[in-house]
Design a protein around this motif. Sequence first.
Motif, mmCIF file in Angstrom:
data_model
loop_
_atom_site.group_PDB
_atom_site.id
_atom_site.type_symbol
_atom_site.label_atom_id
_atom_site.label_comp_id
_atom_site.label_asym_id
_atom_site.label_seq_id
_atom_site.Cartn_x
_atom_site.Cartn_y
_atom_site.Cartn_z
ATOM 1 N N ALA A 54 0.843 -1.122 0.009
ATOM 2 C CA ALA A 54 -0.020 -0.050 0.158
ATOM 3 C C ALA A 54 0.978 1.169 0.141
ATOM 4 C CB ALA A 54 -0.856 0.013 1.308
ATOM 5 N N VAL A 55 2.090 1.267 0.735
ATOM 6 C CA VAL A 55 2.784 2.222 0.973
ATOM 7 C C VAL A 55 3.662 2.385 -0.330
ATOM 8 C CG1 VAL A 55 4.620 3.355 2.209
ATOM 9 C CG2 VAL A 55 2.793 2.533 3.490
ATOM 10 N N LEU A 56 4.195 1.512 -0.882
ATOM 11 C CA LEU A 56 5.116 1.540 -1.977
ATOM 12 C C LEU A 56 4.328 1.883 -3.096
ATOM 13 C CD1 LEU A 56 7.472 -1.252 -1.947
ATOM 14 C CD2 LEU A 56 8.078 1.054 -2.219
ATOM 15 N N SER A 57 2.871 1.495 -3.554
ATOM 16 C CA SER A 57 2.171 1.824 -4.363
ATOM 17 C C SER A 57 1.843 3.176 -4.492
ATOM 18 C CB SER A 57 0.927 0.908 -4.252
ATOM 19 O OG SER A 57 1.206 -0.381 -4.773
ATOM 20 N N THR A 58 1.651 3.613 -3.396
ATOM 21 C CA THR A 58 1.290 5.109 -3.246
ATOM 22 C C THR A 58 2.447 6.055 -3.667
ATOM 23 O OG1 THR A 58 -0.311 4.920 -1.357
ATOM 24 C CG2 THR A 58 0.469 7.037 -1.610
ATOM 25 N N ILE A 59 3.623 5.558 -3.018
ATOM 26 C CA ILE A 59 4.861 6.271 -3.439
ATOM 27 C C ILE A 59 5.348 6.050 -5.107
ATOM 28 C CG2 ILE A 59 7.388 6.626 -3.215
ATOM 29 C CD1 ILE A 59 6.786 5.653 -0.289
ATOM 30 N N ASN A 60 5.302 4.995 -5.431
ATOM 31 C CA ASN A 60 5.670 4.722 -6.937
ATOM 32 C C ASN A 60 4.511 5.566 -7.698
ATOM 33 O OD1 ASN A 60 7.708 3.145 -6.158
ATOM 34 N ND2 ASN A 60 6.558 1.280 -6.196
ATOM 35 N N LEU A 61 3.223 5.449 -7.576
ATOM 36 C CA LEU A 61 2.299 6.311 -8.623
ATOM 37 C C LEU A 61 2.528 7.608 -8.276
ATOM 38 C CD1 LEU A 61 -1.132 4.014 -7.723
ATOM 39 C CD2 LEU A 61 0.383 4.270 -9.832
ATOM 40 N N THR A 62 3.041 8.463 -7.275
ATOM 41 C CA THR A 62 3.571 9.610 -7.074
ATOM 42 C C THR A 62 4.797 9.922 -7.966
ATOM 43 O OG1 THR A 62 2.440 9.845 -4.885
ATOM 44 C CG2 THR A 62 4.010 11.305 -5.557
ATOM 45 N N VAL A 63 5.915 9.201 -7.766
ATOM 46 C CA VAL A 63 7.063 9.119 -8.756
ATOM 47 C C VAL A 63 6.560 9.227 -10.058
ATOM 48 C CG1 VAL A 63 9.013 7.997 -9.244
ATOM 49 C CG2 VAL A 63 8.393 8.187 -6.671
ATOM 50 N N LEU A 64 5.784 8.046 -10.486
ATOM 51 C CA LEU A 64 5.592 8.061 -12.010
ATOM 52 C C LEU A 64 4.707 9.094 -12.681
ATOM 53 C CD1 LEU A 64 5.035 3.956 -12.265
ATOM 54 C CD2 LEU A 64 7.032 5.286 -12.971
ATOM 55 N N GLY A 65 3.632 9.696 -11.623
ATOM 56 C CA GLY A 65 2.899 10.643 -12.101
ATOM 57 C C GLY A 65 3.745 11.982 -12.385
ATOM 58 N N ARG A 66 4.839 12.075 -11.787
ATOM 59 C CA ARG A 66 5.654 13.279 -11.754
ATOM 60 C C ARG A 66 6.656 13.197 -12.982
ATOM 61 N NH1 ARG A 66 6.512 14.519 -5.565
ATOM 62 N NH2 ARG A 66 4.306 15.106 -4.798
ATOM 63 N N THR A 67 6.633 12.061 -13.577
ATOM 64 C CA THR A 67 7.597 11.840 -14.547
ATOM 65 C C THR A 67 7.071 12.652 -16.003
ATOM 66 O OG1 THR A 67 8.087 9.674 -13.732
ATOM 67 C CG2 THR A 67 8.945 10.252 -16.067
ATOM 68 N N PRO A 68 7.865 13.532 -16.184
ATOM 69 C CA PRO A 68 7.378 14.223 -17.602
ATOM 70 C C PRO A 68 8.106 13.582 -18.678
ATOM 71 C CG PRO A 68 9.545 15.408 -16.772
ATOM 72 C CD PRO A 68 9.074 14.129 -15.825
ATOM 73 N N LEU A 69 7.219 13.541 -19.718
ATOM 74 C CA LEU A 69 7.376 12.634 -20.988
ATOM 75 C C LEU A 69 7.581 13.794 -22.202
ATOM 76 C CD1 LEU A 69 5.339 9.655 -20.786
ATOM 77 C CD2 LEU A 69 7.706 9.800 -20.481
ATOM 78 N N ARG A 70 8.737 13.866 -22.865
ATOM 79 C CA ARG A 70 8.871 14.693 -23.827
ATOM 80 C C ARG A 70 9.357 14.222 -25.357
ATOM 81 N NH1 ARG A 70 11.646 16.673 -19.206
ATOM 82 N NH2 ARG A 70 10.879 18.734 -18.452
ATOM 83 N N PRO A 71 8.760 15.009 -26.406
ATOM 84 C CA PRO A 71 9.007 14.326 -27.938
ATOM 85 C C PRO A 71 10.585 14.060 -27.708
ATOM 86 C CG PRO A 71 7.545 16.144 -27.929
ATOM 87 C CD PRO A 71 7.989 16.209 -26.292
ATOM 88 N N ALA A 72 10.604 12.963 -29.059
ATOM 89 C CA ALA A 72 12.098 12.918 -29.431
ATOM 90 C C ALA A 72 12.693 13.929 -30.058
ATOM 91 C CB ALA A 72 12.214 11.779 -30.365
ATOM 92 N N ARG A 73 14.058 14.171 -29.881
ATOM 93 C CA ARG A 73 14.764 15.093 -30.549
ATOM 94 C C ARG A 73 14.949 14.991 -31.972
ATOM 95 N NH1 ARG A 73 19.794 14.599 -26.370
ATOM 96 N NH2 ARG A 73 18.874 15.348 -24.369
ATOM 97 N N GLU A 74 15.113 16.135 -33.087
ATOM 98 C CA GLU A 74 15.265 15.937 -34.352
ATOM 99 C C GLU A 74 16.486 15.065 -34.613
ATOM 100 O OE1 GLU A 74 15.817 19.211 -37.797
ATOM 101 O OE2 GLU A 74 15.498 19.918 -36.028
ATOM 102 N N GLY A 75 15.992 14.374 -35.774
ATOM 103 C CA GLY A 75 17.109 13.260 -36.345
ATOM 104 C C GLY A 75 16.996 11.960 -35.557
ATOM 105 N N THR A 76 16.009 11.973 -34.666
ATOM 106 C CA THR A 76 15.787 10.477 -34.341
ATOM 107 C C THR A 76 14.963 9.641 -35.173
ATOM 108 O OG1 THR A 76 15.805 11.598 -32.045
ATOM 109 C CG2 THR A 76 14.874 9.395 -32.118
ATOM 110 N N LEU A 77 15.695 8.464 -35.060
ATOM 111 C CA LEU A 77 14.642 7.283 -36.159
ATOM 112 C C LEU A 77 14.468 6.165 -35.066
ATOM 113 C CD1 LEU A 77 13.786 6.060 -38.371
ATOM 114 C CD2 LEU A 77 15.847 4.978 -39.263
ATOM 115 N N VAL A 78 13.348 5.800 -34.795
ATOM 116 C CA VAL A 78 13.044 4.596 -33.853
ATOM 117 C C VAL A 78 12.626 3.301 -34.765
ATOM 118 C CG1 VAL A 78 11.317 4.063 -32.232
ATOM 119 C CG2 VAL A 78 11.881 6.110 -32.262
ATOM 120 N N SER A 79 13.334 2.523 -34.733
ATOM 121 C CA SER A 79 12.987 1.157 -35.400
ATOM 122 C C SER A 79 12.075 0.276 -34.484
ATOM 123 C CB SER A 79 14.232 0.411 -35.536
ATOM 124 O OG SER A 79 15.134 1.163 -36.449
ATOM 125 N N ILE A 80 10.740 0.202 -35.046
ATOM 126 C CA ILE A 80 9.902 -0.736 -34.198
ATOM 127 C C ILE A 80 9.890 -1.938 -34.775
ATOM 128 C CG2 ILE A 80 7.474 -0.947 -33.791
ATOM 129 C CD1 ILE A 80 6.802 2.149 -34.232
#
Length: 370
Positions: free
Chosen positions: A16-42
Amino acid sequence: MMVIGLILLALAALPAVLSTINLTVLGRTPLRPAREGTLVSILIPARNEAANIRPAVEAALASRDVAVEVLVMDDGSTDGTADIVRSIASRDARVRLLNAPPLTDGWTGKIHACHHLSEHARGTHFLFVDADVRLSPQAASLLAGHAQETGARLVSAVPRQIMKTPGELLTIPMINLLLLGYLPMGFMRASLHPGFGAACGQLMLMEREAYRASGGHAAIRSFIHDGIQLARLFRHHGFMTDLVPGERLASCRMYTRFTDAWNGFAKNAHEGMAKPVALPIWTALLLGGHVLPFALLPIAPIWPVVWAASLSLATRAMVSIATRENPLSILVHPLTVLTSLAIQWGVLLRIGGIGQTGWKGRCYPVGATR
């Protein structure tokens, strides 16, 4: 009974405690677009995936804000998988169909297919996805952007897990419960220790040069579960790995039948919890924190037992809501934990050369994998 109740309460409080902490940590994780020149091989390994491969490839091709190529490795399919990919490739030059060479001794099937996919990929980043994963249009860009922003050389996420049948509800919810309830995300991001390495094999992005330097899939050729093993491998070579929220990056319906779900989790169990030392510890943690409080409620409804059961359900609800899982998973939570333990103990008791493990109809003796 009061002492037992307090022990159960402590075991329920930990996730219960770890989930609360982990979800807070993950919720504050900013996700930004890839930089120019990036090619992702899927990169998609596919063996008898005629029912899945078209939507998987089309979702990958819908990626935005980053250049992509989509490589599908047809690994001895006997259905129409190759024909479907070939028809898409004829209309979109970003798609390439590859045929896996014969399986080499000492390799497991999916690991072999992923290794050969990497040898043909041209991207700055490799995004390995299973054929039953549906990427969101932003997923490739945001995963690559996070890797570039943080310096993590492997970034993984658990897709939103689609669950519709009782068999799915009794097995799949354990993925997020174990990650969020028992892996300290803060320590994972602060330490390079391989023991904190974790990833979801359904969705993993790796920086090309780090993948090559670590040995990639070739270094784990005899394993089944590439998520756990690659994260630990990268960390062993000094490369940081990370987990990010995945419920808006992709979705996945892993299985539709209970037997498929049971067998699917069993094939990875001996590389996870199903070990002679680890499984008794996991059994105490999971049985004590999520099953025994409910079993004792009718006969000993004392306050520690009531609180333990309440905390266990609250943890399940918190995780299910945050990861956008089917809310019915909350109602069957104790049964889900029991099912997971039954799978793990079943695998452990078969260790010693009895039983089989494999991928998409290809089997290997249990003793052949580490």
